[in-house]
Design an enzyme around this catalytic site. Structure first.
Site, PDB file in Angstrom:
ATOM      1  N   HIS A 377      25.048   5.358  28.416  1.00 41.41           N
ATOM      2  CA  HIS A 377      25.121   5.825  29.800  1.00 41.41           C
ATOM      3  C   HIS A 377      26.387   6.603  30.134  1.00 41.41           C
ATOM      4  CE1 HIS A 377      21.687   3.415  31.363  1.00 41.41           C
ATOM      5  NE2 HIS A 377      22.035   2.594  30.384  1.00 41.41           N
ATOM      6  N   LYS A 568      28.602   7.567  46.015  1.00 39.14           N
ATOM      7  CA  LYS A 568      28.602   7.150  44.614  1.00 39.14           C
ATOM      8  C   LYS A 568      29.957   6.522  44.346  1.00 39.14           C
ATOM      9  CE  LYS A 568      27.835  11.593  43.616  1.00 39.14           C
ATOM     10  NZ  LYS A 568      26.788  11.743  42.624  1.00 39.14           N
ATOM     11  N   ARG A 569      30.117   5.907  43.157  1.00 40.40           N
ATOM     12  CA  ARG A 569      31.438   5.385  42.833  1.00 40.40           C
ATOM     13  C   ARG A 569      32.479   6.507  42.890  1.00 40.40           C
ATOM     14  NH1 ARG A 569      31.789   0.056  40.875  1.00 40.40           N
ATOM     15  NH2 ARG A 569      34.001   0.549  40.705  1.00 40.40           N
ATOM     16  N   LYS A 574      33.591  12.800  39.219  1.00 39.69           N
ATOM     17  CA  LYS A 574      32.561  13.055  40.236  1.00 39.69           C
ATOM     18  C   LYS A 574      33.076  13.989  41.333  1.00 39.69           C
ATOM     19  CE  LYS A 574      30.423   8.496  39.474  1.00 39.69           C
ATOM     20  NZ  LYS A 574      29.018   8.729  39.081  1.00 39.69           N
ATOM     21  N   THR A 676      21.522   9.156  39.591  1.00 39.92           N
ATOM     22  CA  THR A 676      20.221   8.698  40.094  1.00 39.92           C
ATOM     23  C   THR A 676      20.174   8.836  41.617  1.00 39.92           C
ATOM     24  OG1 THR A 676      21.145   6.472  39.926  1.00 39.92           O
ATOM     25  CG2 THR A 676      19.555   7.120  38.243  1.00 39.92           C
ATOM     26  N   LYS A 680      17.184  10.083  44.474  1.00 39.08           N
ATOM     27  CA  LYS A 680      16.820   9.437  45.745  1.00 39.08           C
ATOM     28  C   LYS A 680      16.893  10.451  46.879  1.00 39.08           C
ATOM     29  CE  LYS A 680      18.812   5.329  43.778  1.00 39.08           C
ATOM     30  NZ  LYS A 680      20.072   4.598  43.570  1.00 39.08           N
TER      31      LYS A 680
END
Ligand code: 26V
Length: 835
Positions: A377, A568-569, A574, A676, A680
């Site tokens: 992952h 998100k984290r 990111k 993910t 959504k």
């Protein structure tokens, strides 16, 4: 009646099969609710906020699950079908009640039952604590997988840890993240069933020695161990209206003896109790995902505890059908390893087969590599797990022996295939040499598995070209891709009831189990009436979210604003920072009077930073400081809001994704394995602004380039530029960027907190910045502008939004699970026994 041995259940089975099913009517549900509330929980008066109300509703629903659960188990047992154990240190389940009622098909009936006594089901839902037994994507994926497997009737059991404290709760003090423990079990967790009869013993410490058995064979004994009891707690996982209920089995650690009596008698009372704590500590707390792997002994204990208990449980089940002949074990069982966290299952299975079942090495090895499958992952090399050999020696000496043996045999194979290639041997060895030799868990997982998969097409490709290149060259057949998904039951049907109703009205309900059906919405993309309904539902969802945000932060957001969301984290790759820089740029434009045609925006950012991740925590502080300036300036009131959404979790996402219009998926290309949240948002009609990273690539292919806001460098471009990356020059050459950096440098957002953002500005200006934030600034800002322009054209935006939902069909975990099953698991669906 003893329940330890499986045969003795037979009498009960007959009774169960003959027992009539509980009615699924409002009358019956109300009757059961009243029974549980009054007679089991012993309560009389109903207060809306009472946890007992929620509990009584759960018990009424659980009875109905229980019947189906027993029948599912019985069917699987009788057929002795091949099954999969999904081993994961994380299952980020969130709340269970709404999903259970939806899947049982009794949401309306339960609602009606409660209405009769003046209660609102929505309030009851709100009473449930999130089961936050995961960090983020990896844990939530495991939860979505379980939902899809049950819906597809696949015999898959989830094995995890019943942490006493889940993911920490986040609150903000002066813009800083403060962590609080999450005692999610405190008011009880009515979904779980303790199954003490299946407790297992897990060994730690001690030492190994060899002996000769009666046949004169040399065997190894692992002795003088500190044993810990693993007690399973089962949670029902219902499929969607198919009468299947699968199991999530979570292990809790306990002392093997409540008190060590010998020590107790010798006056060592506190020592005796302390050893009990030592055992229970193992399942005390979920580790937050840090930027880099750190070797915490307790974390290794958790990993072995899960692997050993779950493997023993599976072997127990196997031997109840097949006795001690393990020759068909690999035909009956498959273990899917959710990242390397449970990879210690590889040597543990060997240990159990060799030491306990007296199988010889070659056969044990053959069974193991036909049984294990590994999912990776992450693409960040620094996040690949390694464990110091010294720690293994102390904690798991027998397992270390076995890993050394695996490695010796593996290196032998390599040197036959590539004679004299010592560099390759060094590269591929399971042991990373150095001052502190360490075990490379990903290599152990690859060597010990028949399948290795990434979680999006790009990610899987990059794995075989980069991190795992040598292994892909050696065993190309092992490597495959399984693009992630999300369950549409939770992420559309349950969390966006208005949109679901509209969709079902237009194309029927088949999409709930066959998401590709959403394609049928395409023909409404230009239908003005439909667009209007679509848009008014989005507005209602925005209002719902705005209310929630106002309650949590005191900030009001005009719902006419474009809802621009990144949740998100918090992680440097990111690039929440890039998003914040864009907010600063918009603020700067407003300040300099360049805002006449600006589309009003609410930029919403949420997420948790690992407690030890200093940079990520500073980014949270930065966002909050920028937000304070923007939100308190009257000049920006109608144009711009920046909100840091506190304590982002699964339940928050259920409110957020139906309300989002723009989905921020802006990681540095080549860093996000899949994502993910992106799926959504897409499913709920948000338009993605994103880089060509992770599953964004497939999202863009599915929705079409016209309906996706692409920006930023590609993986290849990132790699090419790295050598001559000069962020200073980029900043100097870009007027907007320059102004943003000047604002930051002047301390505009931290007047009374001098220097606190220096590390942030430095990181942006750093030629070695791994995330290359400056390189993508211009393209991000331009593409955001394009987003705004498009948003002004309401019809075009609505068309894009509808097409995003319509073309999200492949991002269902139903598809993902079919792919795993076709290529890796080969399971037959459970056939319920007809009565
Ligand atoms: C690492 C660690 C290390 C310290 C202890 C706790 C802990 C927990 C988790 C991790 C690894 C996290 C890897 C991860 O979450 N990967 C994400 O997986 C998602 C599902 O496949 C994917 O969508 C995301 O892109 C990926 O970042």
């Amino acid at each position: 009646m003893s329940v330890r041995s499986d045969e003795t259940i037979d009498v009960g089975e007959i009774e169960l099969l003959q027992a009539p099913d509980l009615p699924m009517t409002a009358d019956a549900i109300l009757k059961d609710f009243t029974h549980y509330f009054g007679r089991m929980l012993g309560r009389r008066t109903i207060r809306t906020k009472s946890p007992f109300l929620y509990q009584a509703v759960v018990y009424a629903a659980r009875d109905r699950l229980m019947e189906r659960w027993n029948k599912t188990r019985m069917a699987a047992e009788r057929a002795d079908t091949r099954r999969v154990s999904y081993l994961s240190l994380e299952f980020l389940m969130g709340r269970l009640l709404r999903n259970a009622l939806l899947n049982l098909g009794i949401e309306d009936e339960t609602n009606e039952a409660l209405q009769r006594i003046g209660l609102d089901l929505e309030d009851v839902y709100d009473r449930e604590h999130d089961a936050g037994l995961g960090n983020g994507g990896l844990g939530r994926l495991a939860a979505c997988f379980l939902d899809s497997c049950a819906t597809l009737a696949l015999p898959v059991i989830g094995y995890g840890i019943r942490y006493r404290y889940g993911m920490f709760r986040q609150h903000l003090e002066d813009g800083y993240q403060v962590e609080e423990p999450d005692p999610w079990l405190r008011e009880g967790f009515p979904w779980e069933i303790e199954r003490y009869e299946f407790a297992q013993i897990v060994k730690f410490g001690g030492h190994t020695s060899t002996y000769r058995d009666a046949q004169g064979k040399t065997r190894v004994e692992w002795a003088d161990t500190h044993d810990v009891l693993a007690i399973p707690y089962d949670i029902p996982i219902p499929g969607y209206q198919n009468d299947i209920v699968n199991t999530l089995r979570l292990w809790s650690a306990a002392a093997t003896d409540e008190f060590d009596l010998e020590e107790f008698n010798a006056g060592g009372y506190t020592d005796a109790v302390a050893s009990k704590n030592l055992a229970e500590n193992i399942t005390m707390v979920l580790y937050p995902n840090t930027a880099t792997e750190e070797a915490h002994e307790l974390r290794l204990r958790q990993q072995y505890f899960l692997a050993s208990a779950s493997l023993q449980d599976t072997l127990r089940n196997y031997t109840s059908h097949h006795g001690n002949d393990v020759t068909t074990f690999a035909d009956k069982h498959c273990f899917q390893l959710n990242d390397t966290h449970p990879a210690i299952a590889v040597p543990e299975l060997l240990r159990l087969l060799i030491d306990e079942f007296h199988v010889d090495w070659d056969e044990a090895w053959d069974i193991t590599i036909r049984t294990m499958a590994y999912t990776n992952h992450t693409l960040l090399p620094e996040a690949l797990e390694t464990w110091p050999v010294s720690m293994f020696r102390r904690l798991l000496p027998r397992i270390l022996d076995i890993i050394y043996e695996i490695n010796a045999r593996f290196i032998e194979d390599i040197s036959h295939r590539w004679p004299g290639d010592n560099d390759r041997i060094r590269r591929m060895s399971l042991i990373q040499e150095g001052s502190e030799p360490a075990i490379r868990m990903s290599y152990l997982a690859i060597v010990g598995s028949f399948s290795v998969n990434g979680v999006a097409a790009l990610h899987s490709k990059l794995l075989t070209e980069g991190l795992f290149r040598d292994f892909a060259e050696l065993w190309p057949h092992k490597f495959n891709n399984k693009t992630n998904g999300v369950t549409q039951r939770r992420w559309l049907a349950a969390c966006n009831p208005k949109l679901s109703a509209l969709i079902t009205e237009k194309i029927g309900p088949a999409w709930i189990t066959e998401l590709a059906e959403l394609k049928k919405l395409e023909k409404f993309a230009d239908d003005r009436e439909f667009q209007k309904e679509w848009s008014s539902i989005k507005l209602a969802n925005k209002q719902r979210l705005a209310k929630d945000i106002e309650k949590k932060t005191g900030l009001d957001i005009p719902t006419g604003m474009l809802f621009d969301v990144q949740v998100k984290r918090i992680h440097e790759y990111k690039r929440q920072l890039l998003n914040a820089l864009h907010a600063v740029h918009l603020y700067d434009r407003i300040q300099r009077g360049d805002s006449a045609d600006m589309v009003p925006r609410a930029i919403i950012i949420g997420g948790k930073a690992a407690p030890g991740y200093v940079m990520a925590k500073n980014v949270i502080k930065f966002i909050n400081n920028v937000a304070r300036v923007i939100n308190s300036d009257p000049a920006t009131r109608d144009k711009l809001r920046l909100i840091f959404y506190p304590d982002y979790n699964v339940s928050a996402m259920e409110l957020i994704c139906p309300a989002a219009e723009l989905s921020e998926q802006i990681s540095t290309a080549g860093k996000e394995a899949s994502g993910t949240g992106n799926m959504k948002f897409m499913m709920n009609g948000a338009i993605t602004i994103g880089t060509l990273d992770g599953a964004n690539v497939e999202i863009r292919d599915a929705v079409g380039a016209d309906n996706f806001l692409l920006f930023g460098l590609t993986v290849d471009e990132i790699n090419e530029r790295r050598g001559q990356y000069d962020p200073q020059a980029i900043i100097e050459a870009d007027e907007d960027f320059h102004r943003v950096m000047r604002l930051l440098g002047s301390g505009f957002f931290n007047h009374f907190e001098p220097g606190i953002f220096d590390s942030i500005t430095q990181s942006i200006r750093e030629p070695s910045d791994p995330w290359m934030t400056a390189a993508d600034f211009r393209s991000f800002v331009d593409t955001q502008k394009r987003a705004s322009e498009t948003y002004k054209d309401r019809e075009r935006w609505m068309r894009m939004s509808i097409l995003n939902t319509a073309r999200s069909g492949q991002f269902s975990t139903d598809r993902t699970m079919r792919d795993y099953n076709d290529d890796i698991w080969n399971l037959s669906p459970i056939q319920l026994i007809k009565q």
